[in-house]
Each structure stands twice: as structure tokens, then as C-alpha cells.
Scaffold this active site. Sequence first.
Site, PDB file in Angstrom:
ATOM      1  N   HIS A   8       0.815  -1.216   0.000  1.00  0.00           N
ATOM      2  CA  HIS A   8       0.000   0.000   0.000  1.00  0.00           C
ATOM      3  C   HIS A   8       0.847   1.264   0.000  1.00  0.00           C
ATOM      4  CE1 HIS A   8      -3.247  -2.755   1.125  1.00  0.00           C
ATOM      5  NE2 HIS A   8      -4.050  -1.830   0.644  1.00  0.00           N
ATOM      6  N   GLY A   9       1.998   1.203   0.639  1.00  0.00           N
ATOM      7  CA  GLY A   9       2.820   2.407   0.669  1.00  0.00           C
ATOM      8  C   GLY A   9       4.111   2.162   1.420  1.00  0.00           C
TER       9      GLY A   9
END
Lengths: 473, 338
Positions: free
Chosen positions: A330-331
Amino acid sequence: MSFISWSFVVLFALVFAARLAFSRRNTGAPYLLILLAASVVFYGWHVPWYLLLLVFSSAVDYFAALWIDRSPAGSARRKWLIAACVSANLGLLAVFKYWNFGLSTLESLLEMAGVPAKLPHSNLILPMGLSFYTFVAMGYAVDVYRGKIPPERSFWKLFLFISFFPHLMAGPVIRAKDFLHQLYRKRRVCAPVFYEGMWLIIQGAFLKLVCANNLANTVDRLWNAQTIAQAGSADLAAMALMYSGQIFCDFAGYSNMARGMAYLLGFRFPVNFNNPYIAASFSNFWQRWHITLSTWLRDYFYISLGGNRISPRRTYINLIVVMVLGGLWHGAAATYVVWGAIHGAALAGERLLGLGQTGEQSRGRAAKLAWLVVVQVVVLVAWVFFRSPGLHEAVNFLKRILHWEGSFLPSPALLQMMVFLVPPAIMHLRGALVERGLVPPMGRFEQAALAGALLFLTMIGYGINNAFIYFQF
Amino acid sequence: MPSSTSSFSPGRKRARHRRLFAVFAASFGVLAVVSAAVWARTPDALKRQRMPVLEAPPADKGERYLSSFRGVSVGHYLHFSGIDSEMIRHLREADVLIIGNSRVQFGFPQSVMKPFFARHGLKYYALGFPYSETITFPWRLLQKYDLHPRWVVVNEDIIFFNQPSDYAAEVMRSHPFNAWQNHFETDATYAAIRALHRVLPHLKVLRANVADPVPFRSREDGTVLFIGTPAKPVLIRNFPQHHHSVYDEEVRTAAAFKAEVERRGGQLVFTYVPKVNPLRPHAVELAARLNVPLVSPVLEGLESFDTSHLTAGSAVRFATAFVQEFEKVLATAGPRPK
């Protein structure tokens, strides 16, 4: 290009007009070329040179799949080819997404070791949708390697599969075996498909424009260190709840619109969300939330690590590793790693305690209900990490809720904005009743009436913030 | 794909489709007609005060353009991309640049600034940008267009940080085509919303204090005309509630900016547009440390509509007092360079 933009409305209208024009005629290739051209415009709209990355990723997987197919099963060459292909895809992610995170982590470690250093950080911007299309492309190559599908011989058809605009920016994470065969069949426009597509688009637009955008207005304005330090516990709990609603409406709204548009263009996408906040176990939550990503992680990471076939201890480790990687997907930030670790640990703990079974005879009703509450509270806690700018802020946020201060009710302004949680709550409640056979699934006429009402509510209740949360991933 | 309806005859199918569409249209239509009727009977005051978009003019291509709407600052893009050559020409010709954040946009109305500078035979341009903009973005414009203003007035409310706002950072990475895209998207959204809410209300009108003023910016001098600021002003009190320390980074950045302005043949001047939670002492301290004149009239009874920006009436009062003080700065200037 965003779905919520006039440029996209024009682009989609042109493509849909082409779809209608080619209806019932054996004009597969021209229509597919129009879809390809639209996808190129869609992706290159803001930063055209990102298209080179998309072409690179597709070309790597195209040639790797062809060469893998030509290599004898079980040969070392085949293994080297898939390793090179996966490395190239992960390399793209590493350079564009994780380089600075890796360097910052290294700098922190060096500082802790008493050797402070300034390492060269990159100024590269994360290309939109990179995490999604690298997974789509990698999944294709692995499927060919595993012998599940034959390689696609036409490069531009493979490129269309990877770059097809409804799923390009934020999924669903499409599998080659579900999509490629759809390129070769004759398609015709028929009313049920049109209704279903329009229903999904209207429902998705309502979730995004009305619920997610209005919730985002409040959440984005208040989720900062100053407000968190001053707000009462009830306000913070309400903000966490509002963010859980916002991210669901944002992403499920996007997925519904993507599925609806694919329908209208003659393609079928898998379901990506199925009322996740009624999940009675952590494993059930991941069968309902971002389904295409969780099944992708299961099939390509979890099973590759040995899944649950080696030993119970290894199964728990695999679950945690896969979920941490899912978080990191996701990041590039510690908050996403913690979010993934919470879910991994919860899945492992649930498995260890045997609490994951959702069958009728597994546990008593009260025990199941209690576990559902535990599951949803843990999911909510994990969202606090997901949303916060840093670990320190997330821990402070949760500490302030735990050391309850102030009123038991959120402030009137927050309560007023929580009205935008009502539609997703009704949606979940109805979903639960349908699953238990207490109410029938929605019929076409009910859908038509509700679509009219939702369209009206979207026109009078849209919020300002148009950016999709998952575009940043 | 959804299950086929092939068991129906074509005629029955068509009838079913017509009924489905009728249900959809009836559901939408009943709600729309009822709310349009309610909207039509709503008192004018409610309409006008709470939906400025209905009162504002269309976003045409005249002297003023719609400079920001629904989170998109077209002004940032147009100034940086240079696609509006007329606007950039005016920027280049300006003798006086007024730099700052959104408080500059609200604080220096054209009705006061234009006649004052016209009287002195000078051209001015207001480079105020929303999103708590720092000095980096206008500084970049100064270099990009090789500007040589005679005076650069900076609204010093903690602006000297060598990092642009996130928004400006994105704009500075963008291509001129992105400016055109944003301009088109903003104008199209504005037109659609204006048309839609003439017929149907927005839920916002049911809540208090929700007016979003619509900003129109002049191509000629960069001043912004806001349509529809809310009615309930807050009084600005003239005592320091917060005294932020002046950081070394601010001093360094401000000194470097001053050096650049002087290299370009200009003089740096500070001002301070009041707001609730005033930061004037910060401006006073930085001006003293850099030996920069501070033109910052202190007025009683100024009002802000949102605690951060002056109301239209207060802006006129503040700007009038500002130009009176600024006249002294002009008086000390040497002859106009050729």
C-alpha cells in the site's frame, strides 16, 4: 485521468459510442484497438512518459511468458526466466516506491549505530497505478510459469489486458485467466448488461461522491496532530469510524464504477468488496475486503511461501509475512507495515485459537457475535495506523481514546457528518440479511428505483474531495 | 454477464425494459420535482448567502478568470505554465509585486489598489496564492519570467520557508498541458454546478456557515474578487496572542530572497495582513533583523469572515491604510530606471 473528471466523461462517452457502433458486428480488432487507444490516453493524460513504464512492464512479461512456454517444464532456464521477470517487476516498484523508504530506514539504523549518514534520496514521482499493474503483469507471467494458462501471442492484446483503463489505476487486480479469453469472444450490447453496468456506476458514484467525499472533508480537516491533542475521546473514536467508512466508500465506490464501466464495454470484472464490516472473523474479512488483492496475495505469495502445508508454526509466519508485504504494497511507510502486521498477527492468532470457522456448528451465537466485535475493533484500530501520518501520531490517537476523556458522545458537528455513514451501514445490514436468507436479493425493479434515488442524492449531496485514496498506491 | 432474459419474447422484453426505465425515471423525477419545488420556494436570502456559485458570473475568458474551485487552484497552474501570455505580460510589466498566501488575495482589493498605483503611474501585480503558499513558488516565478519589479511587497506571516506547499510542488512538476487540463476541468465543473443548482439545491444549504466564496482573478493585476463571503464576521483584536519565534531558516531564506530582489534592481518591503491569532510580532522581528521596511497599518475593528481572511469591507479599510503608508516608501525611491 480520474473517473471523476469531465475529461473522463468525454473519453468514456466516445468509447461507449464505439461499443454501440460495433455492436453485433464481427469487428473485434478495431474495437479492441479503440479500447487500447483509450487506455493509452487515460494513463498518459497527466504524465505521458509513465506510459514507457507501462510498456516496459508489459514487454518484460510478454517476452518472459513466451520464453517460459518454450522452455521444458521444471528446467533451470524456466526458473531463471520467471525469477528475472518477477525481479524486473519488483525492481520497478523498488525504484519508484521503496527507494526513499529504504534509504530513510537505513539512515535511521546508521544513526542508531552511531554512524549518522545522509544518503542520496530520489526525486522520482510514483507513477499512478504502478502497484496495481505490476501485480497484474506479474500474475500473468507466474500463471504461464505454473502452466495454468498459455502465453498470449499478441503483444498488443496483452498490453490491453494490463492497461485496460477501468482497472488500470486502482484495480480490481485482474487475472489473465479471467480476462484474456474475453478479448476473443463476440460481444453484443444487451439490456441486462446495460442495466447492471449502470447500476454499478450509479451505486459507485454515490458511495464515492456523496459518502466518501463528505466523510473525507471532515476526516482530512481534523486528522492532524493539533486536533488529535485537543479532541475528546468520543470525537477521536468517531473520526476512526468515519475514516473506516470513508476508505470503504472510496474504494468500493471506485471498484463498482470500474466493474460497471467494464460491463458497459463488454467485459466482466470480479467482485472486489462484499460488505467487509459484517465479517465475523479475520479470514472472513479478507474474503470480503479488496478481494482481488487478498486472493492475489494468497495465490502468488502465501502459497509460494508454502502456505499451510509445511508446519503450523510456518503457517503463522507465512500469514504475518504476507500481510506485512500486503501492508508495504500500500505504501512505503512504517504505518502501512504496522497495519499489515496487525492483520497478519490477527489472522495467525485466530488460526492458532481456532476462532476462524464461521460454520453454524462451530461456536455458540454469543461467542460468534463477541468475536465479530473483536474483529471489527481490531480492523478499526488498524485503520488508525493506515490513516495516520506516522506511528507516533497513531499511537497518540489510540492512547487518547483508551484514556477516555470528555463526553461519551462526539461533538454535534461530527455527529452531523456521521450521517454519511448511514448508507454504507444500511448496505452492510442488508447484505447480512440477504446472506442469512432473511430478505431476498434486490430485484431489477428495486434496483431501478434505488438507482434513480441514488442518482438524485448524488446530484444534491456530492462532496468536494475528488481524489481516490487508492490512486496513491 | 448477468443472466440472460432469452426466455421472454422480444415484445415482452421491450415492455419490461420500458417499465424498468419508467421506475428509474419516476424515482429520480419525483425526488427532483419535490426538491426543486422546495428550492423554488426557499427565500432568496438563503439561496444567495449560502450558494455564492449561483450569484457569481460564468467562468468566461474575459479580464477575470475563475482562479480556484473545488480544491483546484487554476491560478497556480496558469502562473507557472505561462499558457496565458497576456497574464504573463502584465506580470512582467509590473513595477510592484505583492507576494503572499490567500490573505493577500483577500487583503488587497482592486478597487483600492488600481486607482492608487494608476495615480503614481505604476503597474502592480498581486501574486497571492491559496494553500498556505510559501515564498518558494512566487520566487520561482520571479526567476522563471526574469521579473524586475521596483518593489516587492511580501505579506510576512511565516512565509519564508524554502519549501513550497504540496500543491505548488505538484504544480512545479507539471507540464503546461496539465494547466490546460485543470483550467478545462474547473470551468466545466463550475458550469455544470451552476446549471444544476439553479434547478436542484445542494444539501449544504441546509447547514449553516457553508458558503464557499467563488474567486475570480484579474489577468491584468492578479487581484482576486470574491463572490459571496459568509455573513458572520469575527472581530480581529490587535494584541499578540501568539508570538512564534523567528527561525534561523526563515532568516536565511528571507535574506537570500532580499538579495535576489536587490540583484534584480528592486527593494523588498514587508507587510502584514491582519487575521485572528495575529502573527504581526513575527513580521516586525524579521523586518528588523533584515533591515526591511514594514508597511503594516494597525487598525481597530477589522473583521474576518473565517478567522483567517478579511471581510470585503475590512479589506478596503486595510488596503486604503496600506497604500497611504506605502506612499512614503515610494517617496524615498530614486528616479524610475530606463
